[in-house]
Scaffold this motif. Sequence first.
Motif, short mmCIF file in Angstrom:
data_model
loop_
_atom_site.label_atom_id
_atom_site.label_comp_id
_atom_site.label_asym_id
_atom_site.label_seq_id
_atom_site.Cartn_x
_atom_site.Cartn_y
_atom_site.Cartn_z
N GLN A 6 0.84 -1.21 0.00
CA GLN A 6 0.00 0.00 0.00
C GLN A 6 0.87 1.26 0.00
OE1 GLN A 6 -0.30 -2.58 2.09
NE2 GLN A 6 -2.28 -3.49 1.52
N GLN A 7 1.96 1.23 0.77
CA GLN A 7 2.87 2.38 0.79
C GLN A 7 3.55 2.56 -0.57
OE1 GLN A 7 5.40 1.19 4.03
NE2 GLN A 7 4.20 2.30 5.58
N LEU A 8 3.98 1.46 -1.17
CA LEU A 8 4.64 1.53 -2.48
C LEU A 8 3.68 2.06 -3.54
CD1 LEU A 8 6.69 -1.81 -2.59
CD2 LEU A 8 7.49 0.49 -1.98
N THR A 9 2.42 1.62 -3.49
CA THR A 9 1.44 2.07 -4.46
C THR A 9 1.23 3.58 -4.36
OG1 THR A 9 0.32 -0.07 -4.41
CG2 THR A 9 -0.93 1.79 -5.28
N ALA A 10 1.07 4.09 -3.15
CA ALA A 10 0.90 5.53 -2.96
C ALA A 10 2.12 6.29 -3.49
CB ALA A 10 0.67 5.83 -1.49
N PHE A 11 3.31 5.77 -3.22
CA PHE A 11 4.53 6.41 -3.69
C PHE A 11 4.59 6.45 -5.21
CE2 PHE A 11 8.90 5.65 -5.23
CZ PHE A 11 9.47 6.86 -4.89
N VAL A 12 4.28 5.34 -5.88
CA VAL A 12 4.35 5.28 -7.34
C VAL A 12 3.37 6.25 -7.97
CG1 VAL A 12 3.90 3.79 -9.33
CG2 VAL A 12 5.26 2.93 -7.43
N VAL A 13 2.16 6.36 -7.44
CA VAL A 13 1.16 7.27 -8.00
C VAL A 13 1.65 8.72 -7.87
CG1 VAL A 13 -1.18 8.17 -7.74
CG2 VAL A 13 -0.77 5.71 -7.60
N VAL A 14 2.15 9.07 -6.72
CA VAL A 14 2.66 10.44 -6.51
C VAL A 14 3.91 10.68 -7.36
CG1 VAL A 14 3.72 11.98 -4.80
CG2 VAL A 14 1.64 10.71 -4.23
N ALA A 15 4.76 9.68 -7.46
CA ALA A 15 6.00 9.83 -8.23
C ALA A 15 5.73 10.12 -9.70
CB ALA A 15 6.85 8.58 -8.09
N HIS A 16 4.59 9.68 -10.20
CA HIS A 16 4.24 9.92 -11.60
C HIS A 16 3.45 11.21 -11.79
CE1 HIS A 16 5.90 6.40 -13.57
NE2 HIS A 16 5.50 5.66 -12.54
N GLY A 17 3.51 12.10 -10.81
CA GLY A 17 3.01 13.45 -11.00
C GLY A 17 1.72 13.80 -10.32
N ALA A 18 1.08 12.85 -9.65
CA ALA A 18 -0.18 13.17 -8.98
C ALA A 18 0.08 13.94 -7.69
CB ALA A 18 -0.96 11.89 -8.68
N THR A 19 -0.82 14.88 -7.39
CA THR A 19 -0.75 15.51 -6.08
C THR A 19 -1.25 14.50 -5.05
OG1 THR A 19 -3.01 16.35 -6.19
CG2 THR A 19 -1.26 17.75 -7.12
N VAL A 20 -1.05 14.80 -3.78
CA VAL A 20 -1.55 13.90 -2.74
C VAL A 20 -3.05 13.78 -2.83
CG1 VAL A 20 -1.78 13.58 -0.25
CG2 VAL A 20 0.40 14.36 -1.21
N ALA A 21 -3.74 14.89 -3.13
CA ALA A 21 -5.19 14.86 -3.27
C ALA A 21 -5.61 13.99 -4.45
CB ALA A 21 -5.74 16.28 -3.41
N VAL A 34 -3.22 8.78 2.48
CA VAL A 34 -2.10 8.79 1.53
C VAL A 34 -0.87 9.40 2.19
CG1 VAL A 34 -1.28 9.73 -0.65
CG2 VAL A 34 -3.60 8.84 -0.48
N SER A 35 -1.06 10.49 2.91
CA SER A 35 0.07 11.14 3.58
C SER A 35 0.72 10.20 4.59
CB SER A 35 -0.41 12.42 4.26
OG SER A 35 -0.89 13.35 3.30
N GLN A 36 -0.08 9.45 5.32
CA GLN A 36 0.44 8.51 6.30
C GLN A 36 1.26 7.41 5.63
OE1 GLN A 36 -2.97 7.17 8.46
NE2 GLN A 36 -3.17 9.05 9.68
N ARG A 37 0.80 6.95 4.49
CA ARG A 37 1.53 5.89 3.78
C ARG A 37 2.87 6.41 3.25
NH1 ARG A 37 -3.25 2.43 0.63
NH2 ARG A 37 -4.40 1.94 2.55
N LEU A 38 2.86 7.62 2.73
CA LEU A 38 4.12 8.20 2.24
C LEU A 38 5.09 8.42 3.39
CD1 LEU A 38 2.74 10.76 -0.37
CD2 LEU A 38 3.86 8.57 -0.83
N ALA A 39 4.55 8.89 4.52
CA ALA A 39 5.41 9.14 5.68
C ALA A 39 5.98 7.83 6.23
CB ALA A 39 4.61 9.87 6.76
N GLY A 40 5.16 6.78 6.25
CA GLY A 40 5.63 5.49 6.73
C GLY A 40 6.72 4.92 5.85
N LEU A 41 6.57 5.10 4.53
CA LEU A 41 7.59 4.63 3.60
C LEU A 41 8.88 5.40 3.80
CD1 LEU A 41 8.42 2.86 1.19
CD2 LEU A 41 7.51 4.66 -0.32
N GLN A 42 8.77 6.72 3.94
CA GLN A 42 9.96 7.53 4.11
C GLN A 42 10.73 7.16 5.38
OE1 GLN A 42 11.49 10.19 2.01
NE2 GLN A 42 12.92 9.16 3.38
N GLN A 43 10.00 6.82 6.44
CA GLN A 43 10.66 6.44 7.69
C GLN A 43 11.51 5.18 7.52
OE1 GLN A 43 7.61 6.13 10.65
NE2 GLN A 43 7.34 8.35 10.87
#
Length: 303
Positions: A6-21, A34-43
């Motif tokens: 789930q964290q990787l999926t959120a990252f890939v979507v944002v990485a391809h240009g989508a805003t968090v919203a 989404v923000s929580q998943r990105l933060a968890g991945l970054q940690q």
Amino acid sequence: MHWTPQQLTAFVVVAHGATVAEAADRLDLSIAAVSQRLAGLQQAMPQPLLFRDGRRLALTDAGRVFLGHAEQILATGREAELALSAGSPQHSTVVLGVFGSAAATIVPPAMRALAHGPVTVETREVGVDELGAAVATGTVDVGLGVGYPDAPEPPLRGVQTEVLSTEELLLAVPPPGTPGALGADELDDPERITAYANATDWILGPASSYFGRAVRVATGHSRITPRVRHEVTDTAVAIALAEAGAGITPVTQRMVRLRPTRSPLVRLPVPAHREVVVRVRTAQRQRASVDRVVRTLAAIARD
């Protein structure tokens, strides 16, 4: 490093240009999720993956490197789900221990039947005396061998034995014209066969072998004690010696299908039998590939 799909999926979507919203909308999640998943991945990462560029998040150099890996991980996960989904064929290898005439007459058609399916069969030649142990220790997944009701082998813990077919144990005797051979009118005479078998040399494996031991027990029920002159374990050699007039050797119809003979085949006064069996660890039978191989061997052996 630990992350979730789930964290990787959120990252890939944002990485391809989508805003968090926009990512939240595509993933049917809240912006906070989404923000929580990105933060968890970054940690879980030793270096930053994203930085803010206006309303959007942009990839750092480390993020660009990680993006390809994240996409590969997600693709592999989807492939794994598809491979294991209900109804999908799952390719697997089954190691089959084989021995003697039973294997020679059953395994080739079984391999043809399995050739275009999801199971690859690898064969290993294993002596009949070692076959059960090879199955029990996992050296082979399935063992195709023989058993003798007159001399049953002790059960092995965790190994199940299934009888595929039963065939009568016969005696190949020296052919007509051999000095002292049975006459045509004596081949069905139990008393004459008993006397002849006790007075004639035998071609037989050692008493220490399973086959040699089983034959000695079976012939004992007919009041016959083999006088072994030629201690031979190879079926083709034993049949050839009997055909040459060297003595009597025990055979079955499967054996003579592999090595046809001119020797008359006579029944023991008290019939004895050999079983073609398959041995498999009980737990291994839960594998669909192993079950498929066992069922295929059984169908061919009983045909």
